[in-house]
Write an enzyme that holds these catalytic residues in place. Structure first.
Site, PDB file in Angstrom:
ATOM      1  N   GLU A 154       1.912  -9.219  11.375  1.00  0.00           N
ATOM      2  CA  GLU A 154       1.438  -8.465  10.175  1.00  0.00           C
ATOM      3  C   GLU A 154       2.817  -8.332   9.506  1.00  0.00           C
ATOM      4  O   GLU A 154       3.140  -8.759   8.151  1.00  0.00           O
ATOM      5  CB  GLU A 154       0.933  -7.536  10.280  1.00  0.00           C
ATOM      6  CG  GLU A 154       0.095  -7.075   8.968  1.00  0.00           C
ATOM      7  CD  GLU A 154      -0.579  -5.817   8.964  1.00  0.00           C
ATOM      8  OE1 GLU A 154      -0.786  -5.156  10.045  1.00  0.00           O
ATOM      9  OE2 GLU A 154      -1.268  -5.363   7.770  1.00  0.00           O
ATOM     10  N   ASP A 201       0.611  -1.317   0.120  1.00  0.00           N
ATOM     11  CA  ASP A 201      -0.131  -0.132   0.054  1.00  0.00           C
ATOM     12  C   ASP A 201       0.808   1.249   0.087  1.00  0.00           C
ATOM     13  O   ASP A 201       0.701   2.346  -0.763  1.00  0.00           O
ATOM     14  CB  ASP A 201      -1.002  -0.032   1.254  1.00  0.00           C
ATOM     15  CG  ASP A 201      -1.919  -1.108   1.262  1.00  0.00           C
ATOM     16  OD1 ASP A 201      -1.600  -2.155   0.442  1.00  0.00           O
ATOM     17  OD2 ASP A 201      -2.794  -1.176   2.058  1.00  0.00           O
TER      18      ASP A 201
HETATM   19  C1  GLC Z   1      -3.126  -4.591   4.076  1.00  0.00           C
HETATM   20  C2  GLC Z   1      -1.872  -4.992   2.917  1.00  0.00           C
HETATM   21  C3  GLC Z   1      -2.421  -5.723   1.896  1.00  0.00           C
HETATM   22  C4  GLC Z   1      -3.317  -6.918   2.559  1.00  0.00           C
HETATM   23  C5  GLC Z   1      -4.268  -6.315   3.193  1.00  0.00           C
HETATM   24  C6  GLC Z   1      -5.025  -7.355   4.130  1.00  0.00           C
HETATM   25  O1  GLC Z   1      -3.783  -3.548   3.258  1.00  0.00           O
HETATM   26  O2  GLC Z   1      -1.299  -3.867   2.680  1.00  0.00           O
HETATM   27  O3  GLC Z   1      -1.394  -6.142   1.084  1.00  0.00           O
HETATM   28  O4  GLC Z   1      -3.726  -7.646   1.394  1.00  0.00           O
HETATM   29  O5  GLC Z   1      -3.562  -5.423   4.427  1.00  0.00           O
HETATM   30  O6  GLC Z   1      -4.255  -8.183   4.881  1.00  0.00           O
END
Ligand code: GLC
Length: 423
Positions: free
Chosen positions: A398, A170
């Site tokens: 994460e 992102d």
């Molecule tokens: C965040 C990450 C993305 C992922 C999402 C759900 O937005 O940047 O890559 O898919 O979280 O885990």
């Protein structure tokens, strides 16, 4: 392995499976309780592999089937499917306003689940189930690749993303320059929920968020026409990692097509074109792959992990892989718990902020798998071992501070657990 080592592995696997079970909903798996309460597109790919590695084949197939059941008529697979209403997440369905059933966002994410479907098909010991599941998914998988090949091609033949969120990475610093040209949200007040559970210093800034929402508003005003987004979005970037994942998806699916008597030709053609596009995105001075800003006709920096994910596509020239791995080794001094998502010597590097420095299990896995397929078995094994050590020590986070190895962001994160199982 000592028996102590063996019991540690059993314990790690049990904890990983417990994370997946805890995040499992009716037919799909949320990335993390609370923080991400819906089904995310590319997360479903590694999550399905995690279920399969745990022997839960029905859950593995269902994860992918459920995602494809939300596919749009154009073939686009949305980046979030809002299966249940929930107040924990912003921007929710009312902000997107796509009027799709089920409610979804109107942008996509890398087609990693396609490669997972191919992998499940090859590995499922129940051949009848594998054939039935693949048959159910086949038209959707082919339509997904077909849509990307048709509607999301850039000037080099690679794949265009119309929003930073489509990269899955992102707030990678390579999006900063094009994002500055994006409109800001009409309402400056942000309803962000992520910073209620995770430290704001670990998340994208409000400055960036206003632009993320500004692009959403623009695409919504254009009527969510998935054939036209690449032309109308204020943000249009030919992305290395998206292109690599799409190339590999098409070639994995082409391989399956041969096994099941379908026509591999269009898939193989797109895979070859996407791989050729990666070659065009190589920056020989930097010794790295770089995304390309379609609007301003310029390659983007600084160097990020997305460039390295090119190896996942397969077929990258060995001299180029060597140069990238050499640079990666250089990064290890500043960021020993890598792969860092940004060059640690770049001013934009931020060890704690999301995709601007921290290590992510998915990135490590994509790079390791790409290395293994390209003849770099030792490097693949080294990445596997270092990532599992990180997870064993810091939990299924994460992301991880690549300078300290500390787990940050959401905890009990599905793809970190799923890829631990797969590994
Ligand atoms: C965040 C990450 C993305 C992922 C999402 C759900 O937005 O940047 O890559 O898919 O979280 O885990």
């Amino acid at each position: 392995m000592t028996s102590r080592g063996a019991s540690d592995v059993v314990d790690l696997r049990a904890r990983a499976l417990a994370v997946l079970v805890g995040n499992h909903r009716a037919g799909y798996t949320v990335p993390a309780e609370g923080l991400y309460p819906y089904q995310w597109c590319w997360d479903s790919g590694p999550i399905a592999l995690g279920w399969a590695a745990a022997g839960k084949w029905d859950d593995a197939w269902t994860e992918l089937l459920r995602l494809l059941s939300a596919q749009w008529a154009s073939g686009m697979v949305p980046h979030i499917v809002f299966w249940e209403s929930c107040d924990d997440y912003f921007p929710g369905p009312e902000v997107w306003g796509t009027s799709h059933t089920p409610p979804t966002t109107g942008i996509t994410q890398p087609p990693l689940p396609v490669s997972s479907a191919a992998r499940l098909f090859v590995a499922d010991p129940d051949r009848d189930r594998a054939r039935a599941m693949l048959a159910a998914m086949w038209p959707g998988l082919v339509a997904w690749i077909g849509w990307i090949a048709r509607a999301r091609r850039g000037p080099h033949g690679g794949c265009v993303i119309v929003h930073p969120w489509e990269s899955g990475m992102d707030n990678a610093p390579c999006w900063d320059a094009p994002l500055e040209h994006a409109p800001t949200a009409s309402d400056p007040h942000l309803e962000r929920r992520d910073v209620a559970t995770v430290a704001a210093a670990h998340r994208p800034t409000d400055h960036d968020y206003r632009r993320y929402l500004g692009i959403v508003e623009r695409l919504r005003a254009a009527g969510w026409d998935t054939e036209e987004q690449a032309a109308v979005s204020p943000f249009a970037v030919e992305d290395v990692a998206f292109t690599a994942i799409a190339a590999r998806a098409a070639s994995d699916l082409g391989q399956v097509a041969r096994d099941v008597g379908e026509d591999p030709a269009p898939l193989d053609r797109f895979a070859a074109e996407a791989r050729a596009a990666l070659t065009a995105l190589w920056d020989d001075d930097a010794g790295w792959f770089r995304p390309y800003d379609v609007r301003r006709e310029a390659p983007l920096g600084p160097l990020t992990a997305g460039g390295l994910v090119a190896v996942w596509a397969g077929g990258v020239d060995a001299a180029r892989v060597d140069r990238m791995l050499e640079r990666l080794d250089g990064w290890a001094t500043a960021a020993p718990f890598g792969v860092p998502t940004c060059d640690p010597t770049a001013p934009a590097f931020d060890p704690e902020r999301y995709w601007r420095g921290p290590a992510w299990v998915l990135v490590n896995w994509l790079v390791a798998d790409g290395c293994a397929r390209s003849g770099y078995a030792e490097r693949a094994e080294q990445l596997r071992a270092s990532t599992l050590a990180l997870v064993a020590r810091a939990g299924f986070s994460e992301y991880y501070d690549a300078t300290t190895g500390q787990g940050i962001g959401g905890h009990g994160f599905s793809w970190s657990a799923a890829l631990t199982l797969a590994w």
